[in-house]
Scaffold this motif. Structure first.
Motif, PDB file in Angstrom:
ATOM      1  N   ILE A 198       0.861  -1.173   0.000  1.00 14.51           N
ATOM      2  CA  ILE A 198       0.000   0.000   0.000  1.00 14.51           C
ATOM      3  C   ILE A 198       0.900   1.227   0.000  1.00 14.51           C
ATOM      4  O   ILE A 198       1.857   1.312   0.768  1.00 14.51           O
ATOM      5  CB  ILE A 198      -0.968   0.006   1.202  1.00 14.51           C
ATOM      6  CG1 ILE A 198      -1.876   1.246   1.152  1.00 14.51           C
ATOM      7  CG2 ILE A 198      -0.229  -0.084   2.521  1.00 14.51           C
ATOM      8  CD1 ILE A 198      -3.049   1.176   2.125  1.00 14.51           C
ATOM      9  N   ALA A 199       0.622   2.153  -0.912  1.00 14.50           N
ATOM     10  CA  ALA A 199       1.480   3.328  -1.060  1.00 14.50           C
ATOM     11  C   ALA A 199       0.633   4.539  -1.414  1.00 14.50           C
ATOM     12  O   ALA A 199      -0.308   4.438  -2.211  1.00 14.50           O
ATOM     13  CB  ALA A 199       2.522   3.083  -2.157  1.00 14.50           C
ATOM     14  N   VAL A 200       0.974   5.683  -0.831  1.00 11.97           N
ATOM     15  CA  VAL A 200       0.294   6.945  -1.119  1.00 11.97           C
ATOM     16  C   VAL A 200       1.372   8.004  -1.355  1.00 11.97           C
ATOM     17  O   VAL A 200       2.316   8.137  -0.563  1.00 11.97           O
ATOM     18  CB  VAL A 200      -0.617   7.387   0.049  1.00 11.97           C
ATOM     19  CG1 VAL A 200      -1.270   8.735  -0.260  1.00 11.97           C
ATOM     20  CG2 VAL A 200      -1.687   6.326   0.317  1.00 11.97           C
ATOM     21  N   LEU A 201       1.254   8.744  -2.449  1.00 15.68           N
ATOM     22  CA  LEU A 201       2.220   9.793  -2.740  1.00 15.68           C
ATOM     23  C   LEU A 201       2.250  10.821  -1.609  1.00 15.68           C
ATOM     24  O   LEU A 201       1.220  11.119  -1.004  1.00 15.68           O
ATOM     25  CB  LEU A 201       1.872  10.479  -4.055  1.00 15.68           C
ATOM     26  CG  LEU A 201       1.943   9.616  -5.328  1.00 15.68           C
ATOM     27  CD1 LEU A 201       1.517  10.435  -6.538  1.00 15.68           C
ATOM     28  CD2 LEU A 201       3.344   9.061  -5.528  1.00 15.68           C
ATOM     29  N   ALA A 202       3.436  11.362  -1.350  1.00  9.15           N
ATOM     30  CA  ALA A 202       3.597  12.314  -0.252  1.00  9.15           C
ATOM     31  C   ALA A 202       2.650  13.506  -0.383  1.00  9.15           C
ATOM     32  O   ALA A 202       2.129  14.014   0.615  1.00  9.15           O
ATOM     33  CB  ALA A 202       5.046  12.795  -0.197  1.00  9.15           C
ATOM     34  N   THR A 203       2.399  13.944  -1.611  1.00  7.73           N
ATOM     35  CA  THR A 203       1.536  15.110  -1.832  1.00  7.73           C
ATOM     36  C   THR A 203       0.069  14.826  -1.563  1.00  7.73           C
ATOM     37  O   THR A 203      -0.738  15.764  -1.491  1.00  7.73           O
ATOM     38  CB  THR A 203       1.685  15.603  -3.279  1.00  7.73           C
ATOM     39  OG1 THR A 203       1.425  14.508  -4.174  1.00  7.73           O
ATOM     40  CG2 THR A 203       3.090  16.137  -3.533  1.00  7.73           C
ATOM     41  N   ALA A 204      -0.284  13.554  -1.396  1.00  9.19           N
ATOM     42  CA  ALA A 204      -1.695  13.194  -1.214  1.00  9.19           C
ATOM     43  C   ALA A 204      -1.990  12.619   0.157  1.00  9.19           C
ATOM     44  O   ALA A 204      -3.098  12.144   0.404  1.00  9.19           O
ATOM     45  CB  ALA A 204      -2.109  12.192  -2.291  1.00  9.19           C
ATOM     46  N   ARG A 205      -1.035  12.675   1.066  1.00  8.37           N
ATOM     47  CA  ARG A 205      -1.263  12.096   2.385  1.00  8.37           C
ATOM     48  C   ARG A 205      -2.136  12.991   3.251  1.00  8.37           C
ATOM     49  O   ARG A 205      -2.256  14.178   2.994  1.00  8.37           O
ATOM     50  CB  ARG A 205       0.091  11.817   3.068  1.00  8.37           C
ATOM     51  CG  ARG A 205       0.817  10.660   2.378  1.00  8.37           C
ATOM     52  CD  ARG A 205       2.216  10.443   2.862  1.00  8.37           C
ATOM     53  NE  ARG A 205       2.880   9.468   1.980  1.00  8.37           N
ATOM     54  CZ  ARG A 205       4.181   9.272   1.937  1.00  8.37           C
ATOM     55  NH1 ARG A 205       4.987   9.971   2.724  1.00  8.37           N
ATOM     56  NH2 ARG A 205       4.697   8.382   1.107  1.00  8.37           N
TER      57      ARG A 205
END
Length: 262
Positions: A198-205
């Protein structure tokens, strides 16, 4: 909790050994107490002990078993890590590992959620769209997000595209305002949906992306007949899981050999 912890770590190990041979030079070895995977890559996810049963660790025979395991790993010129599970005797094993020069590099919680549990929903906040991956271009997009978040060298992108396309029961990409911002996958093992990526871009956290990805995984797991979703998560991921009703059943400490002086 002990029974769930045992099922969880065995399922996690089974999933890891499923995709380990897909890496260049990937191989699996199991001897007595230890199960490990090794490859010709510098990726920790592909190298090291993933399960070591130290619940009855005691005496010279146990010491020799551990020394043999570490000796094999040390013959490979790649980074590797040792996963010490709480319910498999980590408290007994850790002093022996540290005495042999290993150092702690992190700790994660192992969490469990019965999929029949009603997951709380959040009606407010930003609208996040989740799209399951179905074709090669989807797997490519999934991989681009994953390698960016975890800073994986791009020469291994093709391997991860194959892994997510062939070894997982479900994978999806999250979109916010039409832009891809996160990804998730799980594989089903022993009636458990093991959420291992599971991964979320830093700009979308902190925008609910991780939560929506996990909610989509719960729905997909139930539709595929899984009895529970299980996750091994860091502190930030554990907080999200806790809000969704997950319960901690164990923990795992990661160790690596201490750097050798130049």
């Amino acid at each position: 909790l002990v029974a769930r912890a045992e099922r969880l770590d065995r399922a996690v190990a089974a999933v890891q050994t499923r995709f380990a041979p897909m890496f260049p030079g990937g191989e699996i070895q199991e001897t007595g107490r230890a199960l490990w995977t090794l490859s010709a890559t510098p990726l920790l996810v592909a190298n090291g002990v993933i399960r070591y049963d130290a619940r009855d660790f005691d005496g010279p025979d146990s010491e020799r078993d551990l020394d043999s395991c570490l000796a094999v790993l040390s013959t490979y010129d790649v980074p590797w890590r040792f996963s010490a599970w709480e319910h498999l005797g980590a408290d007994r094993l850790m002093p022996h590992l540290m005495a042999r020069g290993l150092i702690r590099t992190g700790r994660a919680r192992a969490l469990w959620l019965d999929v029949r549990t009603r997951v709380p929903t959040d009606a407010g906040g930003e609208r996040i769209e989740i799209q399951p991956t179905a074709k090669a271009s989807d797997h490519h997009l999934w991989t681009q997000i994953f390698i960016k978040v975890f800073r994986i060298p791009r020469e291994y992108a093709d391997v991860f595209e194959v892994i997510v396309g062939q070894s997982h029961s479900f994978s999806a990409v999250a979109f916010a305002d039409g832009l891809p911002v996160g990804c998730l996958s799980f594989a089903i093992e022993d009636d458990l949906a093991v959420v291992d990526n599971i991964a979320v871009l830093a700009t979308a956290r902190r925008r609910g992306v991780g939560r929506r990805l996990l909610e989509s995984a719960h729905e997909a797991a139930a539709a595929r007949g899984a009895k529970a979703c299980v996750v091994v998560a860091n502190a930030a991921g554990s907080e999200i899981c806790a809000r969704l009703g997950y319960h901690v059943v164990s923990s795992v400490t990661h160790l690596t050999p201490s750097p050798q002086p130049a």
